[in-house]
Design an enzyme around this catalytic site. Sequence first.
Site, PDB file in Angstrom:
ATOM      1  N   ALA A 213      37.133  44.157  31.739  1.00 34.74           N
ATOM      2  CA  ALA A 213      37.137  45.520  32.320  1.00 34.74           C
ATOM      3  C   ALA A 213      38.169  45.682  33.319  1.00 34.74           C
ATOM      4  CB  ALA A 213      35.881  45.860  32.914  1.00 34.74           C
TER       5      ALA A 213
ATOM      6  N   ASP B 136      30.479  37.524  42.198  1.00 39.55           N
ATOM      7  CA  ASP B 136      30.317  37.790  40.914  1.00 39.55           C
ATOM      8  C   ASP B 136      29.818  36.472  40.060  1.00 39.55           C
ATOM      9  OD1 ASP B 136      30.070  39.321  38.253  1.00 39.55           O
ATOM     10  OD2 ASP B 136      32.281  39.022  37.961  1.00 39.55           O
TER      11      ASP B 136
HETATM   12  N1  LIG Z   1      41.384  28.782  34.997  1.00 38.74           N
HETATM   13  C1  LIG Z   1      40.879  29.070  33.698  1.00 38.74           C
HETATM   14  N2  LIG Z   1      40.788  28.080  32.727  1.00 38.74           N
HETATM   15  C2  LIG Z   1      40.106  28.009  31.478  1.00 38.74           C
HETATM   16  N3  LIG Z   1      39.677  29.193  31.124  1.00 38.74           N
HETATM   17  C3  LIG Z   1      39.585  30.269  31.900  1.00 38.74           C
HETATM   18  C4  LIG Z   1      40.135  30.472  33.245  1.00 38.74           C
HETATM   19  N4  LIG Z   1      40.296  31.495  34.009  1.00 38.74           N
HETATM   20  C5  LIG Z   1      39.577  32.152  33.103  1.00 38.74           C
HETATM   21  N5  LIG Z   1      39.257  31.528  31.733  1.00 38.74           N
HETATM   22  C6  LIG Z   1      38.446  32.184  30.580  1.00 38.74           C
HETATM   23  O1  LIG Z   1      38.876  33.614  30.632  1.00 38.74           O
HETATM   24  C7  LIG Z   1      37.644  33.983  30.661  1.00 38.74           C
HETATM   25  C8  LIG Z   1      37.799  35.545  31.469  1.00 38.74           C
HETATM   26  O2  LIG Z   1      38.244  35.089  32.646  1.00 38.74           O
HETATM   27  P1  LIG Z   1      37.844  35.956  33.881  1.00 38.74           P
HETATM   28  O3  LIG Z   1      36.364  35.893  34.120  1.00 38.74           O
HETATM   29  O4  LIG Z   1      38.433  35.425  35.249  1.00 38.74           O
HETATM   30  O5  LIG Z   1      38.393  37.393  33.749  1.00 38.74           O
HETATM   31  P2  LIG Z   1      37.711  38.568  34.008  1.00 38.74           P
HETATM   32  O6  LIG Z   1      38.670  39.646  33.184  1.00 38.74           O
HETATM   33  O7  LIG Z   1      37.422  39.192  35.514  1.00 38.74           O
HETATM   34  O8  LIG Z   1      36.311  38.513  33.041  1.00 38.74           O
HETATM   35  P3  LIG Z   1      35.090  39.431  33.012  1.00 38.74           P
HETATM   36  O9  LIG Z   1      35.610  40.992  33.289  1.00 38.74           O
HETATM   37  O10 LIG Z   1      34.678  39.087  31.623  1.00 38.74           O
HETATM   38  O11 LIG Z   1      34.382  38.918  34.052  1.00 38.74           O
HETATM   39  C9  LIG Z   1      36.553  33.215  31.272  1.00 38.74           C
HETATM   40  O12 LIG Z   1      35.307  33.268  31.072  1.00 38.74           O
HETATM   41  C10 LIG Z   1      37.211  32.050  30.587  1.00 38.74           C
HETATM   42  O13 LIG Z   1      36.478  31.718  29.476  1.00 38.74           O
END
Ligand SMILES: Nc1ncnc2c1ncn2[C@@H]1O[C@H](COP(=O)(O)OP(=O)(O)OP(=O)(O)O)[C@@H](O)[C@H]1O
Lengths: 213, 204
Positions: free
Chosen positions: A8, A124
Amino acid sequence: MTLLSQGAEARVFKTSFGLKEVCIVKERFRKTYRHPVLDEKLSKRRTILEARCLVRAKKCGIDAPAVYLVDPVKSLIYMEFVEGETMKAFFNRELNDHAKRNEISTKIGTSLAKLHNADVVHGDLTTSNMMLRAGTESVVFIDFGLSFVSNLTEDKAVDLYVLERALASTHPQSHVLLDAILASYFKDVKDSKQVLKKLEDVRLRGRKRDQTG
Amino acid sequence: MENITQIPVPSLFNPYDPNAASTETPAEAKNGHPSVFYALLFQNVSNAKELKAKVIAGDPELPQCVMVNPALVLSSFQLQTACSRAYMNQAQNNMKTKTILSEILFSLSPSLNIAESMKLFGLSDNSNSIFVLVPSADDASVDETTINKLKNLVQGDLSPAHSFSDLTDLKLLKKVYKLNDAVDQSNTVLEDLIVGGIATKGFL
Ligand SMILES: Nc1ncnc2c1ncn2[C@@H]1O[C@H](COP(=O)(O)OP(=O)(O)OP(=O)(O)O)[C@@H](O)[C@H]1O
């Protein structure tokens, strides 16, 4: 370059970064409904805060992705690609290995206490925002997109409550996981009595809110 | 050129979204900077004072390069991130120093004070060993002329490939990057923290 996740708030890409064969780039995207100038300011500030919290977390001894480069203008954080699976996937896979589940839950509590002792509130806490590093099985906190620095026990208690609710809605037998997490957390966290007291308050408020809906 | 370590400077990321209003395409986002820096290590240097004077005076005899104090370098990735940070600052018209080469040195330092950064991370009068970072030629190849010029200018031994951490003064490094209070003191975490510091420097 591949798009790993489209949430999002952000898009997560996997790419390479010079000497690092793999690298994550997280892009916080613009909110079209916000005034562009305000939006740019907020995105910039949020990107910087996320990166700073990641570094601060690492400094206090917990495992989190290393930050490689921050581009506040484009709202990008280049960070370490963590090899492993999300905690959610792990708990769903290891449904019956109770010893293992307990071991990892204990590690989560210990890490979380370290994070809170350094006054970092994650904001979170879900099992999707934690990973289990392949090989070392270290608990890695990711997604500091809502994190902030605070020494208030209230903020730490809310952090725990968010985790509690997330566990309950994601995992069967969540109380077993939670008990192990909290046991190790309260063993290590500073001002544990006050945080526990606050957690009880926050739970009570949560229940009241649920009833009045 | 087995005695020269390569420090790649990757082009900055451009999430290409065909639906976005932006007309920028991946091709246009190609790096407008050298794609590699070559890191030469000179040891037993006897004319650091003279070299430093040349750097400060902007002596035209001195080829385009960055002279770095090896005591404060833990890894090649640390150098890469400083280069990336400097080129990003340049691309965004946000450089704190006058040239890209001094911006690289400044980016390496956790200090916001330019003079102090140059003093710590650059040459000092009695430097015994020096890392010289040389930007690649346009086709990313080693710039032989520059390297030959440097071999003539620096009185010292061009050392064979090595591990960066061999020359690190860990005690000084930890003091400068304020790492003594880091809980995990392993080299991996120290590197992560140094790089994180370079990445977030000056951002509040
Ligand atoms: N440093 C990392 N190494 C490996 N995978 C990662 C890393 N950062 C994120 N991911 C992958 O990408 C996904 C989404 O990352 P993140 O939660 O930081 O983004 P987001 O957009 O805030 O997610 P959401 O809105 O779904 O909470 C994670 O669930 C993970 O699978």
